[in-house]
Design an enzyme around this catalytic site. Structure first.
Site, PDB file in Angstrom:
ATOM      1  N   SER A 144     -10.095  -0.182   6.861  1.00  0.00           N
ATOM      2  CA  SER A 144      -9.444   0.005   5.559  1.00  0.00           C
ATOM      3  C   SER A 144      -8.768  -1.224   4.972  1.00  0.00           C
ATOM      4  O   SER A 144      -8.363  -1.210   3.811  1.00  0.00           O
ATOM      5  CB  SER A 144      -8.423   1.136   5.640  1.00  0.00           C
ATOM      6  N   LYS A 179       0.851  -1.196   0.000  1.00  0.00           N
ATOM      7  CA  LYS A 179       0.000   0.000   0.000  1.00  0.00           C
ATOM      8  C   LYS A 179       0.885   1.245   0.000  1.00  0.00           C
ATOM      9  O   LYS A 179       1.923   1.268   0.681  1.00  0.00           O
ATOM     10  CB  LYS A 179      -0.908  -0.021   1.228  1.00  0.00           C
ATOM     11  N   SER A 182      -9.792   2.088   2.697  1.00  0.00           N
ATOM     12  CA  SER A 182      -8.883   2.811   1.847  1.00  0.00           C
ATOM     13  C   SER A 182      -7.855   1.934   1.132  1.00  0.00           C
ATOM     14  O   SER A 182      -7.255   2.383   0.152  1.00  0.00           O
ATOM     15  CB  SER A 182      -8.141   3.859   2.672  1.00  0.00           C
TER      16      SER A 182
END
Lengths: 95, 487
Positions: free
Chosen positions: B178, B79, B154
């Site tokens: 997330s 990420k 997210s």
């Protein structure tokens, strides 16, 4: 919870953010929606409770106060938008 | 042979051990897959497949002791809020568009020492603020099961990349859901570890008392393997716990007889979609067949937690994001006449709407006159939420809930209504508020063929139990064998 336009602009100033005239109504509406949702907390029985500060119940976490060399100094400085002789350059602060 | 990119990491590892595959072959297959699919899915901010390939060749050429390096040469995706030395870490923000971290996050060091070549950095909501990855300033990520739908957020790039076989596994971060919500939307497995199990050093901070890094994988076994690699105390993160090393793969047993599962009725209320509820009820029946003791229980924390979450997370974010000032790193505005204007113009031009909204909300709840009414109250409610979880875990080993109230929604459908978007987190935020671990695993699909996630919550530092309970279910329903994304 009603927020006034002046209050919003004051908070934006504290946050170092600018809100344009055309964005004010949208911000006020969104913030009031969210703050209104937080009214559910009114019914929580919390009188007797302490605050949770941080997430875990570790007491203090200590380490030796030792200087360690950071090896990525040059790479770090390369991220700066404006440098002069390895120093960050900013606008004049003191007149 | 099955296509390389459809295999799990534990399957790839066996093929490397038997010399059926080389690391170069694996990375090549992924590089090709990324090239084919990136234009449809949009999972990556930065692709580093070429470097990964060099790394793979190096690993193949060395005589690796496979006994102790079982996963060496299997690539990974990261990420884009986790620092990677020499490769951009943008947080999907204009603010950090050109930021190159001068150091590796602790989790990055750990995956490097396991010799996992990185395929690149994965898209996310800007600064991890969002539930759909639509708040990315870089690109929109599409759900591989239906490209018109969001992948969740997210960590949407991470979940979409795993689902679309563009990476075998990935690291995400979870502040209020997330990892779990995108895993649920994309039909993959996402684990949010206990706060303190994984070091957050080098994770760009959003809300420091809630943030945790965790694995997003194709199955539960891979989740346990990646957790083994990243868990552990780190002196660079004072909130990380010093607990004895656990082998999480040891808990992958197909036996859950007598395990006590609580089903909190408040998580099955009117806001939850009927199809989601139906699938979870079927899952409950499966657990009964598997010999678990399943009981209804009460855990009245969802609404309190969501309200508390948006106060605490925004307050912490407003403080954490104060560091972006246009001086040491990050975006600097072109026009300014003094220092205050340099700060204000840089931040105003480089932060997206949602980030600004949260900074302003956070500053508001911390400001003089409102601190007690919002922030202090939220901190007390946090104690209440923790106590309620503690009570539940006196009676149950695991709690079972939905991950999200719905399956993946249409791109653009919630963008104009922040509060509606926040409600997507209603089932996940309490877990972060209480610092406990939870895993999201797929339990079926809805009538449109979109995956539905089930959340299994455990007590603090009891990842083993949720992995065990998740594993037994996964072996029974064989989701991956029965359902596949269209992309």
């Amino acid at each position: 919870m009603k927020i006034s336009k002046e209050e919003l602009l004051h908070i934006a100033n504290l946050s170092d953010l600018k809100i344009s005239e055309s964005e004010i109504d949208k911000y006020l509406e969104n913030l009031e929606d969210i703050l209104e949702y937080t009214n559910v907390l009114e019914s929580a029985s919390i009188e007797e409770l302490d605050e949770t500060i941080g997430a875990n119940d570790n007491e203090n976490v200590f380490r030796k106060d030792e200087i360690k060399e950071f090896e990525g100094r040059d790479a770090l400085l390369q991220n700066a938008p404006d440098l002069e002789d390895d120093m960050f350059r900013i606008p004049k602060v003191i007149n | 042979m099955e296509e390389i990119t459809t295999l799990t990491v534990h399957e790839l590892s066996k093929k490397l051990e038997n010399k059926e595959l080389t690391s170069e072959k694996i990375v090549e297959a992924y590089a090709k897959r990324i090239e084919e699919k990136e234009k449809d899915v949009g999972a990556f901010v930065t692709v580093t497949a070429q470097q990964a390939l060099e790394e793979a060749k190096r690993i193949d050429s060395e005589n690796i002791d496979r006994e102790n390096n079982k996963y060496a040469g299997i690539p990974i995706g990261i990420k884009d809020n986790i620092c990677t030395k020499g490769v951009k870490t943008t947080c999907s923000s204009k603010m950090l568009e050109n930021f190159v971290a001068p150091y590796d996050a602790t989790v990055t060091q750990k995956i490097n020492s396991e010799m996992l070549p990185s395929l690149g950095k994965l898209n996310m909501d800007e600064f991890a603020m969002g539930s759909s990855t639509e708040n990315s300033a870089i690109k929109v990520t599409h759900n591989p099961w239906d490209l018109n739908k969001v992948p969740g957020g997210s960590s949407g790039g991470s979940a979409a990349a795993v689902a679309a076989n563009m990476v075998p596994w990935a690291l995400g971060s979870d502040t209020g859901g997330s990892i779990r919500e995108p895993a649920s939307f994309c039909g993959v497995v996402g684990l949010k570890p206990t706060y303190g199990l994984v070091s957050r050093y080098g994770l760009v901070a959003f809300a420091s008392s809630l943030d945790q890094i965790g694995p997003i994988t194709k199955d539960v076994e891979d989740s346990a393997i990646l957790l083994n690699m990243i868990a552990g105390h780190d002196e660079m993160d004072s909130t990380s716990y010093d607990i004895p090393k656990i082998d999480y793969t040891a808990s992958l047993k197909n036996d859950i007889k007598g395990k006590k599962i609580g089903v909190p009725k408040e998580f099955f209320g009117e806001g939850i979609n009927e199809e989601v509820k139906t699938k979870l009820r079927e899952a409950i029946e499966i657990y009964k067949e598997l010999g678990a003791v399943v009981e209804d229980c009460s855990l009245d924390v969802a609404e309190y937690s969501l309200a508390t979450y948006y106060i605490i997370a925004c307050a912490e974010a407003s403080s954490n994001l104060g560091r972006f000032d246009g001086i040491r790193y990050g975006y600097r505005a072109k026009d300014f006449s003094n220092l205050k204007e340099l700060f204000t113009n840089s931040r105003t031009e480089a932060f997206g709407d949602e980030v600004k909204r949260r900074i302003i909300l956070g500053t508001y709840v911390l400001s003089s006159g409102y601190y007690d009414a919002y922030y202090k109250k939220a901190q007390k409610v946090r104690t209440l939420v923790k106590n309620k979880f503690d009570e539940c875990f006196k009676k149950y080993d695991v709690l079972l809930t939905p991950v999200a109230p719905t399956t993946a929604f249409e791109i653009g459908s919630k963008l104009n209504n922040p509060m509606e978007m926040y409600l997507a987190d209603i089932c996940t935020v309490s877990i972060n508020i209480a610092s406990v671990p939870a895993i999201s695993i797929p339990c079926g699909v809805d009538s449109k063929g979109m995956p539905i996630g089930m959340q299994l919550i455990g007590n603090r530092f009891n990842e083993e139990t949720i992995l065990n309970v998740a594993y037994a279910f996964e072996q029974k329903i064989e989701f991956r064998e029965n359902y596949k994304p269209s992309c």
